[in-house]
Design a protein around this motif. Structure first.
Motif, short mmCIF file in Angstrom:
data_model
loop_
_atom_site.label_atom_id
_atom_site.label_comp_id
_atom_site.label_asym_id
_atom_site.label_seq_id
_atom_site.Cartn_x
_atom_site.Cartn_y
_atom_site.Cartn_z
N LYS A 1 -7.27 0.47 -6.20
CA LYS A 1 -7.75 -0.26 -4.88
C LYS A 1 -8.61 -1.72 -5.16
O LYS A 1 -8.76 -2.10 -6.02
N SER B 1 0.50 -0.79 -0.26
CA SER B 1 0.12 -0.25 0.28
C SER B 1 1.04 1.64 0.04
O SER B 1 2.10 1.60 0.54
N TYR C 1 -3.21 4.13 -2.21
CA TYR C 1 -3.25 2.54 -3.21
C TYR C 1 -3.20 1.91 -2.91
O TYR C 1 -1.87 1.73 -2.20
#
Length: 83
Positions: free
Chosen positions: A48, A25, A29
């Motif tokens: 996502k 991550s 995003y």
């Protein structure tokens, strides 16, 4: 169309486990990238993650050109569109 920023490019310039799918991550995003036999990221999915872990967003492919000695001559990420 999305571009790869400096922070993301810095993350993707590192060497990871060879022939693996790495999930991370970064900010808002979720990232997933596939590495080549030398551990360099070559395919990137950014967006996502859904409940199954699949990324909904964009796909990038890395173009790496090396010379005979193995030095990188060209290193460029191309946006391949939505996934």
């Amino acid at each position: 169309m999305m571009k790869i920023g400096k922070d993301l490019e810095k993350l993707l310039s590192k060497v990871y486990e060879a022939d693996a799918m790495v999930e991370r991550s970064m900010g808002r995003y979720d990232l997933a990238f596939k590495t080549d036999d030398q551990g360099r990221p070559t395919i990137l999915f950014i967006g996502k993650a859904d409940e199954e872990g699949k990324i909904k967003g964009e796909r990038f492919a890395r173009r790496l050109v090396t010379d005979a000695a193995g030095n990188i001559v060209k290193d460029h990420w191309d946006n391949k569109g939505k996934v």
